[in-house]
Motif scaffolding. Structure first.
Motif, short mmCIF file in Angstrom:
data_model
loop_
_atom_site.label_atom_id
_atom_site.label_comp_id
_atom_site.label_asym_id
_atom_site.label_seq_id
_atom_site.Cartn_x
_atom_site.Cartn_y
_atom_site.Cartn_z
N THR A 194 -95.47 62.67 10.80
CA THR A 194 -94.14 63.07 11.25
C THR A 194 -93.71 64.35 10.56
OG1 THR A 194 -93.57 60.75 11.60
CG2 THR A 194 -91.76 62.30 11.51
N MET A 195 -93.99 64.45 9.27
CA MET A 195 -93.65 65.67 8.55
C MET A 195 -94.42 66.87 9.11
SD MET A 195 -93.19 64.51 4.57
CE MET A 195 -93.53 66.15 4.03
N ASP A 196 -95.70 66.68 9.39
CA ASP A 196 -96.51 67.76 9.96
C ASP A 196 -95.96 68.19 11.32
OD1 ASP A 196 -98.18 67.83 7.80
OD2 ASP A 196 -99.75 66.61 8.72
N TYR A 197 -95.62 67.20 12.14
CA TYR A 197 -95.07 67.50 13.47
C TYR A 197 -93.77 68.29 13.33
CZ TYR A 197 -93.39 66.85 18.22
OH TYR A 197 -92.93 67.07 19.49
N HIS A 198 -92.91 67.86 12.41
CA HIS A 198 -91.64 68.55 12.20
C HIS A 198 -91.87 69.98 11.71
CE1 HIS A 198 -87.97 69.68 9.98
NE2 HIS A 198 -87.38 69.10 11.01
N THR A 199 -92.81 70.15 10.81
CA THR A 199 -93.13 71.49 10.29
C THR A 199 -93.61 72.42 11.40
OG1 THR A 199 -93.73 70.51 8.16
CG2 THR A 199 -94.49 72.75 8.58
N GLN A 200 -94.54 71.91 12.21
CA GLN A 200 -95.08 72.73 13.30
C GLN A 200 -94.00 73.04 14.34
OE1 GLN A 200 -97.99 74.18 13.26
NE2 GLN A 200 -98.49 73.18 11.34
N LEU A 201 -93.13 72.06 14.60
CA LEU A 201 -92.05 72.27 15.56
C LEU A 201 -91.07 73.32 15.03
CD1 LEU A 201 -91.16 71.14 18.30
CD2 LEU A 201 -89.69 69.55 17.07
N THR A 231 -91.30 65.96 22.30
CA THR A 231 -90.60 65.57 21.07
C THR A 231 -89.88 64.25 21.26
OG1 THR A 231 -90.32 67.89 20.46
CG2 THR A 231 -88.89 66.31 19.38
N LYS A 232 -89.22 64.08 22.38
CA LYS A 232 -88.54 62.80 22.65
C LYS A 232 -89.54 61.66 22.70
CE LYS A 232 -84.50 64.66 25.01
NZ LYS A 232 -83.80 64.79 26.30
N GLU A 233 -90.67 61.89 23.36
CA GLU A 233 -91.72 60.87 23.44
C GLU A 233 -92.27 60.54 22.05
OE1 GLU A 233 -96.25 60.66 25.15
OE2 GLU A 233 -94.76 61.77 26.33
N PHE A 234 -92.48 61.57 21.25
CA PHE A 234 -92.98 61.37 19.89
C PHE A 234 -91.99 60.55 19.06
CE2 PHE A 234 -93.36 62.68 15.45
CZ PHE A 234 -94.70 62.42 15.21
N GLU A 235 -90.70 60.88 19.17
CA GLU A 235 -89.69 60.15 18.41
C GLU A 235 -89.63 58.69 18.84
OE1 GLU A 235 -86.10 62.36 19.04
OE2 GLU A 235 -86.59 63.82 17.48
N GLN A 236 -89.74 58.43 20.14
CA GLN A 236 -89.69 57.05 20.61
C GLN A 236 -90.90 56.24 20.16
OE1 GLN A 236 -89.32 57.44 24.85
NE2 GLN A 236 -87.11 57.76 24.79
N ASN A 237 -92.06 56.86 20.16
CA ASN A 237 -93.29 56.13 19.87
C ASN A 237 -93.66 56.07 18.39
OD1 ASN A 237 -93.57 55.72 22.61
ND2 ASN A 237 -94.95 57.45 22.89
N HIS A 238 -93.25 57.08 17.60
CA HIS A 238 -93.79 57.17 16.25
C HIS A 238 -92.76 57.16 15.13
CE1 HIS A 238 -97.77 57.85 17.84
NE2 HIS A 238 -97.27 58.76 18.66
#
Length: 144
Positions: free
Chosen positions: A68-75, A130-137
């Motif tokens: 999640t941190m990596d995803y947030h950093t890349q986003l 991003t919405k899909e990622f937040e819902q699933n992870h």
């Protein structure tokens, strides 16, 4: 004269020392559960951890999800790239109208508009992902 009474040396005595001691035993399963809770708490002292739980003080457990941190950093990096594109977009429009004729500037502006529409579609797709990622992870706290 003996001046050693004023300066004993060593550690200063605590104002409220912990003198009372309690011993308890755990089974292997209980010990595993205890150690999991202790590690999840992030505290460095088991005695303080136990007293915190015994006296029902607030205990905060923070779990860090690396993906999640990596995803947030890349986003975040991607967001800054979008900002840069927006700044460049404004600069290009100014340069087009300053250096070219109205007809030629409109031609290049039309091309730029097509690429901007493509970027808008990419942005929508990023929001959906991003919405899909937040819902699933990302686990939401049910208390809030």
């Amino acid at each position: 004269m003996d001046t050693t009474k004023n300066n004993k040396g060593g550690r200063k005595p605590k104002l409220n020392p912990s003198k009372n001691r309690y011993v308890f035993r755990l089974t292997d399963e209980e010990n595993i559960m205890f150690l999991k809770l202790y590690e999840a708490s992030g505290m460095k002292n088991k005695a303080k951890f136990i007293t915190t739980i015994l006296f029902q003080k607030e205990l905060k457990i923070v779990k860090v999800d690396i993906s999640t941190m990596d995803y947030h950093t890349q986003l975040t990096k991607f967001f800054y790239q979008f900002q840069s594109i927006g700044n460049n977009y404004n600069q290009i429009i100014k340069i087009l109208y300053q250096n070219f004729t109205e007809k030629k500037a409109s031609f290049y502006l039309f091309k730029l508009e097509k690429h901007t529409q493509d970027l808008a579609l990419i942005c929508k797709k990023i929001i959906e992902l991003t919405k899909e990622f937040e819902q699933n992870h990302i686990q939401k706290n049910p208390e809030k």
